[in-house]
Design a protein around this motif. Structure first.
Motif, PDB file in Angstrom:
ATOM      1  N   GLY A  58      20.792  44.788  36.967  1.00  0.00           N
ATOM      2  CA  GLY A  58      19.709  45.404  35.966  1.00  0.00           C
ATOM      3  C   GLY A  58      19.949  44.604  34.473  1.00  0.00           C
ATOM      4  N   THR A  59      19.837  45.305  33.522  1.00  0.00           N
ATOM      5  CA  THR A  59      19.925  44.554  32.327  1.00  0.00           C
ATOM      6  C   THR A  59      20.589  45.572  31.305  1.00  0.00           C
ATOM      7  OG1 THR A  59      17.779  45.475  31.718  1.00  0.00           O
ATOM      8  CG2 THR A  59      17.640  43.313  32.339  1.00  0.00           C
ATOM      9  N   GLY A  60      21.206  46.545  31.731  1.00  0.00           N
ATOM     10  CA  GLY A  60      21.699  47.402  31.258  1.00  0.00           C
ATOM     11  C   GLY A  60      23.108  47.088  30.471  1.00  0.00           C
ATOM     12  N   TYR A  61      23.704  45.795  31.182  1.00  0.00           N
ATOM     13  CA  TYR A  61      25.229  45.423  30.728  1.00  0.00           C
ATOM     14  C   TYR A  61      25.192  44.712  29.519  1.00  0.00           C
ATOM     15  CZ  TYR A  61      27.056  47.936  34.739  1.00  0.00           C
ATOM     16  OH  TYR A  61      27.671  48.867  35.728  1.00  0.00           O
ATOM     17  N   THR A  62      26.127  44.863  28.695  1.00  0.00           N
ATOM     18  CA  THR A  62      26.676  43.952  27.761  1.00  0.00           C
ATOM     19  C   THR A  62      28.016  43.415  28.134  1.00  0.00           C
ATOM     20  OG1 THR A  62      25.299  44.606  25.860  1.00  0.00           O
ATOM     21  CG2 THR A  62      27.191  43.094  25.248  1.00  0.00           C
ATOM     22  N   THR A  63      28.211  42.172  28.405  1.00  0.00           N
ATOM     23  CA  THR A  63      29.434  41.731  28.939  1.00  0.00           C
ATOM     24  C   THR A  63      30.189  40.493  28.176  1.00  0.00           C
ATOM     25  OG1 THR A  63      28.671  40.147  30.340  1.00  0.00           O
ATOM     26  CG2 THR A  63      29.007  42.619  31.402  1.00  0.00           C
ATOM     27  N   SER A  64      31.322  40.492  28.169  1.00  0.00           N
ATOM     28  CA  SER A  64      31.901  38.931  27.774  1.00  0.00           C
ATOM     29  C   SER A  64      32.821  37.971  28.672  1.00  0.00           C
ATOM     30  CB  SER A  64      32.493  39.243  26.379  1.00  0.00           C
ATOM     31  OG  SER A  64      33.701  39.729  26.600  1.00  0.00           O
ATOM     32  N   ALA A  65      33.436  37.127  28.236  1.00  0.00           N
ATOM     33  CA  ALA A  65      34.513  36.469  29.172  1.00  0.00           C
ATOM     34  C   ALA A  65      35.506  37.447  29.206  1.00  0.00           C
ATOM     35  CB  ALA A  65      35.007  35.160  28.238  1.00  0.00           C
ATOM     36  N   ASP A  66      36.066  38.341  28.143  1.00  0.00           N
ATOM     37  CA  ASP A  66      37.119  39.234  28.557  1.00  0.00           C
ATOM     38  C   ASP A  66      36.947  40.562  29.013  1.00  0.00           C
ATOM     39  OD1 ASP A  66      39.028  37.442  27.235  1.00  0.00           O
ATOM     40  OD2 ASP A  66      38.289  38.060  25.104  1.00  0.00           O
ATOM     41  N   TYR A  67      35.526  40.748  28.968  1.00  0.00           N
ATOM     42  CA  TYR A  67      35.108  42.249  29.171  1.00  0.00           C
ATOM     43  C   TYR A  67      34.170  42.174  30.317  1.00  0.00           C
ATOM     44  CZ  TYR A  67      37.964  43.205  25.438  1.00  0.00           C
ATOM     45  OH  TYR A  67      38.958  43.048  24.452  1.00  0.00           O
ATOM     46  N   TYR A  68      34.357  42.176  31.488  1.00  0.00           N
ATOM     47  CA  TYR A  68      33.334  41.719  32.654  1.00  0.00           C
ATOM     48  C   TYR A  68      33.157  43.005  33.564  1.00  0.00           C
ATOM     49  CZ  TYR A  68      37.742  40.124  34.299  1.00  0.00           C
ATOM     50  OH  TYR A  68      39.177  39.952  34.745  1.00  0.00           O
ATOM     51  N   ILE A  69      32.071  42.515  34.692  1.00  0.00           N
ATOM     52  CA  ILE A  69      32.187  43.678  35.936  1.00  0.00           C
ATOM     53  C   ILE A  69      32.965  42.848  37.014  1.00  0.00           C
ATOM     54  CG2 ILE A  69      30.586  44.585  37.553  1.00  0.00           C
ATOM     55  CD1 ILE A  69      28.248  43.959  35.474  1.00  0.00           C
ATOM     56  N   ASN A  70      33.755  43.628  37.647  1.00  0.00           N
ATOM     57  CA  ASN A  70      34.361  43.144  38.666  1.00  0.00           C
ATOM     58  C   ASN A  70      34.251  43.775  39.839  1.00  0.00           C
ATOM     59  OD1 ASN A  70      36.749  41.577  40.097  1.00  0.00           O
ATOM     60  ND2 ASN A  70      38.175  43.178  39.627  1.00  0.00           N
ATOM     61  N   ILE A  71      33.657  43.378  40.808  1.00  0.00           N
ATOM     62  CA  ILE A  71      33.230  44.095  42.025  1.00  0.00           C
ATOM     63  C   ILE A  71      34.201  43.449  43.185  1.00  0.00           C
ATOM     64  CG2 ILE A  71      31.583  44.537  43.648  1.00  0.00           C
ATOM     65  CD1 ILE A  71      29.571  44.245  41.506  1.00  0.00           C
ATOM     66  N   THR A  72      34.893  44.208  43.669  1.00  0.00           N
ATOM     67  CA  THR A  72      35.864  43.891  44.699  1.00  0.00           C
ATOM     68  C   THR A  72      36.153  44.651  45.879  1.00  0.00           C
ATOM     69  OG1 THR A  72      38.367  42.774  44.662  1.00  0.00           O
ATOM     70  CG2 THR A  72      37.993  44.936  43.397  1.00  0.00           C
ATOM     71  N   VAL A  73      36.811  44.551  46.996  1.00  0.00           N
ATOM     72  CA  VAL A  73      37.178  45.275  48.163  1.00  0.00           C
ATOM     73  C   VAL A  73      38.647  45.221  48.150  1.00  0.00           C
ATOM     74  CG1 VAL A  73      36.746  45.385  50.558  1.00  0.00           C
ATOM     75  CG2 VAL A  73      34.882  44.593  49.190  1.00  0.00           C
ATOM     76  N   PRO A  74      39.435  46.647  48.212  1.00  0.00           N
ATOM     77  CA  PRO A  74      40.976  46.352  48.510  1.00  0.00           C
ATOM     78  C   PRO A  74      41.292  45.653  49.652  1.00  0.00           C
ATOM     79  CG  PRO A  74      40.071  48.490  47.696  1.00  0.00           C
ATOM     80  CD  PRO A  74      38.823  47.550  48.058  1.00  0.00           C
ATOM     81  N   THR A  75      42.382  45.279  49.725  1.00  0.00           N
ATOM     82  CA  THR A  75      42.780  44.417  50.919  1.00  0.00           C
ATOM     83  C   THR A  75      42.598  45.147  52.248  1.00  0.00           C
ATOM     84  OG1 THR A  75      44.500  43.289  49.689  1.00  0.00           O
ATOM     85  CG2 THR A  75      44.878  43.420  52.177  1.00  0.00           C
ATOM     86  N   ALA A  76      42.836  46.370  52.323  1.00  0.00           N
ATOM     87  CA  ALA A  76      42.955  47.007  53.581  1.00  0.00           C
ATOM     88  C   ALA A  76      41.450  47.651  54.093  1.00  0.00           C
ATOM     89  CB  ALA A  76      43.801  48.616  53.622  1.00  0.00           C
ATOM     90  N   GLU A  77      40.403  47.343  53.042  1.00  0.00           N
ATOM     91  CA  GLU A  77      39.322  47.640  53.523  1.00  0.00           C
ATOM     92  C   GLU A  77      38.276  46.424  53.594  1.00  0.00           C
ATOM     93  OE1 GLU A  77      38.443  50.960  53.368  1.00  0.00           O
ATOM     94  OE2 GLU A  77      40.620  51.096  52.733  1.00  0.00           O
ATOM     95  N   ARG A  78      38.934  45.168  53.515  1.00  0.00           N
ATOM     96  CA  ARG A  78      38.019  44.097  53.632  1.00  0.00           C
ATOM     97  C   ARG A  78      38.124  43.331  54.869  1.00  0.00           C
ATOM     98  NH1 ARG A  78      39.362  39.640  49.173  1.00  0.00           N
ATOM     99  NH2 ARG A  78      39.429  41.640  47.847  1.00  0.00           N
ATOM    100  N   HIS A  79      37.187  42.316  55.123  1.00  0.00           N
ATOM    101  CA  HIS A  79      37.133  41.731  56.319  1.00  0.00           C
ATOM    102  C   HIS A  79      38.421  40.745  56.426  1.00  0.00           C
ATOM    103  CE1 HIS A  79      36.763  37.768  53.950  1.00  0.00           C
ATOM    104  NE2 HIS A  79      35.964  38.539  53.257  1.00  0.00           N
ATOM    105  N   ASP A  80      38.548  40.313  57.578  1.00  0.00           N
ATOM    106  CA  ASP A  80      39.884  39.456  58.057  1.00  0.00           C
ATOM    107  C   ASP A  80      39.198  37.885  58.259  1.00  0.00           C
ATOM    108  OD1 ASP A  80      38.257  40.225  60.099  1.00  0.00           O
ATOM    109  OD2 ASP A  80      40.123  40.570  61.330  1.00  0.00           O
ATOM    110  N   GLY A  81      38.297  37.473  57.324  1.00  0.00           N
ATOM    111  CA  GLY A  81      37.962  36.248  57.503  1.00  0.00           C
ATOM    112  C   GLY A  81      36.817  35.825  58.448  1.00  0.00           C
ATOM    113  N   LYS A  82      36.344  36.983  59.275  1.00  0.00           N
ATOM    114  CA  LYS A  82      35.117  36.635  59.859  1.00  0.00           C
ATOM    115  C   LYS A  82      34.446  38.082  59.648  1.00  0.00           C
ATOM    116  CE  LYS A  82      37.767  38.197  64.380  1.00  0.00           C
ATOM    117  NZ  LYS A  82      39.164  38.249  63.467  1.00  0.00           N
ATOM    118  N   TRP A  83      33.232  38.216  60.152  1.00  0.00           N
ATOM    119  CA  TRP A  83      32.390  39.376  60.078  1.00  0.00           C
ATOM    120  C   TRP A  83      33.056  40.733  60.915  1.00  0.00           C
ATOM    121  CZ3 TRP A  83      28.530  40.117  56.956  1.00  0.00           C
ATOM    122  CH2 TRP A  83      27.803  41.503  56.785  1.00  0.00           C
ATOM    123  N   ASN A  84      33.307  41.843  60.152  1.00  0.00           N
ATOM    124  CA  ASN A  84      34.032  42.796  60.706  1.00  0.00           C
ATOM    125  C   ASN A  84      33.314  44.061  60.135  1.00  0.00           C
ATOM    126  OD1 ASN A  84      36.074  44.883  61.146  1.00  0.00           O
ATOM    127  ND2 ASN A  84      37.623  43.590  60.792  1.00  0.00           N
TER     128      ASN A  84
END
Length: 343
Positions: A58-84
């Motif tokens: 949306g348009t509700g975020y103000t971000t900067s180079a130092d303060y950003y949104i980081n969306i990630t998947v922990p190692t144990a929860e993520r794919h293994d290089g192919k669709w899983n």
């Protein structure tokens, strides 16, 4: 600095969808990250389940180079290089909007996510549909820094309305005079093929974005990568396999060390580019595009990008360390028993 981490889980987490997390945590990250009263990085960790809700910053975020949104998947929860199907994945099966995620933030990072749009029978006309919409007709800040890495992006099903266009990654930066940076590396983008020949792996359009595309694998797309408008596309170490067209509109001077199964990459090849190659994958028929041990088309034919001025990194889609003569594409072949291991 007051960094904040929130979890997305089917149950027991802070939120039950990525979209709910993005909506619930919106705000000015440069002054008040997550209600802390201080600037910080907002990290959203996604755990293993199928997330079927379209997500948007949306348009509700103000971000900067130092303060950003980081969306990630922990190692144990993520794919293994192919669709899983046992790991975290975003799957959108229609409705009014057929995207997995639509971004409007100027500083955001997406890492280790599986994205799939299911176009079976989709019938809404007059719109572009992208699994990953990195920016859609939005004015990104001049110092915008948007990153997509280590992800798998695909389409399944056939739409009944052929008036749409379908994209793996879509970039429509709309800030005249600004040159935000989009970094795209270690991703696998495949099967963007629809009956009206408007399936695209990566599509850039409008204005002056710099789009850095390194070590991706593009498979079975009608057109793998298009540079449109005044965007500039930099292509290195990308693997193109069985696409109708590999690239369109790109400048040969910004491309090097790419490899294709076709006779042409779509631009005037350099001495390092490789055409008419045979690639050997672990199991291409079942969507496993890891390089096999006997591959001769991409293995050891790339360039070391660990000190590249546009985008430097040292690992592949599995988190394995790239070393020696880098492999072309998202995967770096590592023999069993090697120092690095798949998550």
């Amino acid at each position: 600095m007051a960094n904040v981490t929130k979890t997305v889980k089917s149950s027991g987490g802070d939120y039950t969808s990525l979209n709910a997390a993005l909506a619930g945590m919106s705000g000015n990250l440069t002054t008040d990250c997550g209600g802390t009263g201080s600037a910080g990085i907002l990290t959203i960790e996604c755990y293993a389940f199928e997330d079927t809700t379209r997500a948007a910053t949306g348009t509700g975020y103000t971000t900067s180079a130092d303060y950003y949104i980081n969306i990630t998947v922990p190692t144990a929860e993520r794919h293994d290089g192919k669709w899983n199907t046992s790991k975290y994945r975003m799957v959108n099966s229609g409705g009014t909007n057929l995207e997995c995620i639509v971004n409007a933030a100027s500083h955001i990072r997406l890492d280790g996510i599986q994205f799939c749009i299911n176009a079976q029978g989709y019938n809404e006309s007059g719109y572009e549909r992208a699994a990953v919409d990195l920016v859609y007709w939005t004015s990104i800040a001049a110092d915008g820094d948007i990153r997509l890495s280590n992800s798998i992006i695909k389409i399944i099903g056939s739409p009944s309305n052929t008036g749409n266009e379908y994209f793996g990654i879509y970039i429509a930066q709309n800030n005249s005079g600004a040159t935000p940076k989009f970094s795209i590396w270690n991703n696998i983008i495949y099967d963007f093929t629809v009956s009206n020949n408007t399936g695209y792996g990566l599509y850039t359009i409008r204005r002056g974005a710099n789009v850095i595309v390194y070590n991706n694998t593009f498979v079975n797309n009608q057109t793998a990568a298009i540079q449109g408008g005044s965007a500039t596309l930099y292509l290195k170490n990308n693997l193109f396999y069985n696409n109708g067209t590999d690239t369109s509109g790109v400048s040969a001077g910004n491309c090097d060390y790419n490899a294709t199964s076709k006779a042409s990459l779509g631009y005037t090849s350099s001495a390092h580019d490789r055409t008419s190659q045979t690639f050997t994958f672990v199991d291409a028929g079942n969507g496993d595009y890891h390089l096999a041990a006997n591959d001769a088309g991409a293995k050891d034919h790339g360039v070391d990008l660990s000190s590249d001025g546009n985008l430097a990194f040292t690992t592949d889609i599995d988190g394995q360390t790239r070393s020696g003569d880098w492999d072309i594409g998202a995967d770096e072949y590592v023999a069993a028993g090697g120092a690095s291991s798949t998550p």
